[in-house]
Design a protein around this motif. Sequence first.
Motif, PDB file in Angstrom:
ATOM      1  N   GLY A  11       0.820  -1.206   0.000  1.00 29.10           N
ATOM      2  CA  GLY A  11       0.000   0.000   0.000  1.00 29.10           C
ATOM      3  C   GLY A  11       0.854   1.256   0.000  1.00 29.10           C
ATOM      4  O   GLY A  11       0.539   2.233  -0.688  1.00 29.10           O
ATOM      5  N   GLN A  12       1.941   1.236   0.754  1.00 28.19           N
ATOM      6  CA  GLN A  12       2.847   2.388   0.785  1.00 28.19           C
ATOM      7  C   GLN A  12       3.496   2.616  -0.575  1.00 28.19           C
ATOM      8  O   GLN A  12       3.625   3.743  -1.037  1.00 28.19           O
ATOM      9  CB  GLN A  12       3.909   2.215   1.868  1.00 28.19           C
ATOM     10  CG  GLN A  12       4.835   3.398   2.019  1.00 28.19           C
ATOM     11  CD  GLN A  12       4.101   4.706   2.323  1.00 28.19           C
ATOM     12  OE1 GLN A  12       3.086   4.724   3.013  1.00 28.19           O
ATOM     13  NE2 GLN A  12       4.603   5.798   1.782  1.00 28.19           N
ATOM     14  N   THR A  13       3.878   1.545  -1.239  1.00 26.27           N
ATOM     15  CA  THR A  13       4.465   1.666  -2.583  1.00 26.27           C
ATOM     16  C   THR A  13       3.456   2.259  -3.559  1.00 26.27           C
ATOM     17  O   THR A  13       3.787   3.153  -4.348  1.00 26.27           O
ATOM     18  CB  THR A  13       4.957   0.300  -3.093  1.00 26.27           C
ATOM     19  OG1 THR A  13       5.941  -0.205  -2.186  1.00 26.27           O
ATOM     20  CG2 THR A  13       5.540   0.389  -4.490  1.00 26.27           C
ATOM     21  N   LEU A  65       3.657   5.857  -5.618  1.00 23.27           N
ATOM     22  CA  LEU A  65       3.523   5.961  -7.073  1.00 23.27           C
ATOM     23  C   LEU A  65       2.405   6.921  -7.473  1.00 23.27           C
ATOM     24  O   LEU A  65       2.514   7.622  -8.479  1.00 23.27           O
ATOM     25  CB  LEU A  65       3.297   4.587  -7.686  1.00 23.27           C
ATOM     26  CG  LEU A  65       4.528   3.691  -7.715  1.00 23.27           C
ATOM     27  CD1 LEU A  65       4.143   2.249  -8.035  1.00 23.27           C
ATOM     28  CD2 LEU A  65       5.551   4.213  -8.711  1.00 23.27           C
ATOM     29  N   LEU A  66       1.339   6.955  -6.694  1.00 23.17           N
ATOM     30  CA  LEU A  66       0.220   7.831  -7.034  1.00 23.17           C
ATOM     31  C   LEU A  66       0.500   9.305  -6.739  1.00 23.17           C
ATOM     32  O   LEU A  66      -0.052  10.176  -7.400  1.00 23.17           O
ATOM     33  CB  LEU A  66      -1.057   7.385  -6.306  1.00 23.17           C
ATOM     34  CG  LEU A  66      -1.688   6.107  -6.853  1.00 23.17           C
ATOM     35  CD1 LEU A  66      -2.838   5.667  -5.970  1.00 23.17           C
ATOM     36  CD2 LEU A  66      -2.145   6.293  -8.298  1.00 23.17           C
ATOM     37  N   LEU A  95       5.351   8.650 -11.324  1.00 27.68           N
ATOM     38  CA  LEU A  95       4.872   7.363 -11.825  1.00 27.68           C
ATOM     39  C   LEU A  95       5.878   6.708 -12.761  1.00 27.68           C
ATOM     40  O   LEU A  95       5.892   5.496 -12.926  1.00 27.68           O
ATOM     41  CB  LEU A  95       3.519   7.524 -12.512  1.00 27.68           C
ATOM     42  CG  LEU A  95       2.757   6.255 -12.844  1.00 27.68           C
ATOM     43  CD1 LEU A  95       2.587   5.353 -11.625  1.00 27.68           C
ATOM     44  CD2 LEU A  95       1.413   6.574 -13.446  1.00 27.68           C
ATOM     45  N   ASN A  96       6.764   7.499 -13.340  1.00 25.21           N
ATOM     46  CA  ASN A  96       7.806   6.928 -14.184  1.00 25.21           C
ATOM     47  C   ASN A  96       8.792   6.083 -13.377  1.00 25.21           C
ATOM     48  O   ASN A  96       9.602   5.363 -13.954  1.00 25.21           O
ATOM     49  CB  ASN A  96       8.537   8.021 -14.960  1.00 25.21           C
ATOM     50  CG  ASN A  96       7.676   8.558 -16.081  1.00 25.21           C
ATOM     51  OD1 ASN A  96       7.186   7.810 -16.913  1.00 25.21           O
ATOM     52  ND2 ASN A  96       7.463   9.864 -16.086  1.00 25.21           N
ATOM     53  N   ALA A  97       8.717   6.145 -12.062  1.00 26.92           N
ATOM     54  CA  ALA A  97       9.543   5.312 -11.188  1.00 26.92           C
ATOM     55  C   ALA A  97       8.920   3.928 -10.991  1.00 26.92           C
ATOM     56  O   ALA A  97       9.435   3.116 -10.223  1.00 26.92           O
ATOM     57  CB  ALA A  97       9.747   5.993  -9.840  1.00 26.92           C
ATOM     58  N   ALA A 150      -1.344  -3.547 -13.678  1.00 22.78           N
ATOM     59  CA  ALA A 150      -1.198  -2.608 -12.562  1.00 22.78           C
ATOM     60  C   ALA A 150      -0.734  -1.244 -13.065  1.00 22.78           C
ATOM     61  O   ALA A 150      -1.215  -0.199 -12.604  1.00 22.78           O
ATOM     62  CB  ALA A 150      -0.231  -3.161 -11.525  1.00 22.78           C
ATOM     63  N   ARG A 151       0.187  -1.223 -14.021  1.00 27.04           N
ATOM     64  CA  ARG A 151       0.684   0.038 -14.579  1.00 27.04           C
ATOM     65  C   ARG A 151      -0.450   0.809 -15.244  1.00 27.04           C
ATOM     66  O   ARG A 151      -0.611   2.015 -15.025  1.00 27.04           O
ATOM     67  CB  ARG A 151       1.804  -0.248 -15.584  1.00 27.04           C
ATOM     68  CG  ARG A 151       2.383   0.977 -16.251  1.00 27.04           C
ATOM     69  CD  ARG A 151       3.514   0.605 -17.209  1.00 27.04           C
ATOM     70  NE  ARG A 151       3.235  -0.532 -18.062  1.00 27.04           N
ATOM     71  CZ  ARG A 151       2.503  -0.486 -19.180  1.00 27.04           C
ATOM     72  NH1 ARG A 151       1.984   0.647 -19.589  1.00 27.04           N
ATOM     73  NH2 ARG A 151       2.306  -1.577 -19.900  1.00 27.04           N
TER      74      ARG A 151
END
Length: 149
Positions: A6-8, A12-13, A17-19, A108-109
């Motif tokens: 959830g933290q990841t 990302l949000l 997001l390119n990470a 997911a992406r």
Amino acid sequence: MTAQIGQTVRELLVGDLNAYFEQTKSLDEHGWNAFGEVVGAAFYNAVERSLSGPQADVPAFVAAAAVPYAQTPVAIDENAAQALVRSVLGDDASVAEVLEQLDEPDLARIELVLLRRLIDDSNGDITVDALITSAQDEAAEFSGEAGAS
């Protein structure tokens, strides 16, 4: 594990997001399952809240969500993205074909790209923290980790 995932997703949000590929490179099969559950639950909830009315223009929404990421490592297939949105809205006709062609990281992406747009379009009605907390709870129940998030 669900809380860590959830933290990841949160990062990302709200971050770059390119990470995505860097942030997810250490996930094993179990990790990808958990990641997919959290992202999928968040995606489902956000789509239902934002696009469930008859006025929803799925192609326009997907196109707008895709533009900022065109020509980047996280660029999305708009046809696949439309199928995923439509599946949440009850049209399962085209999603099976999409699911056969894409693996968990791709799904997911795509969902994360769409989630960012749903959050931005919500004018504060959908917050990352509330969305991810709810998704973690749902994923924890589904995976048997209830109470661990």
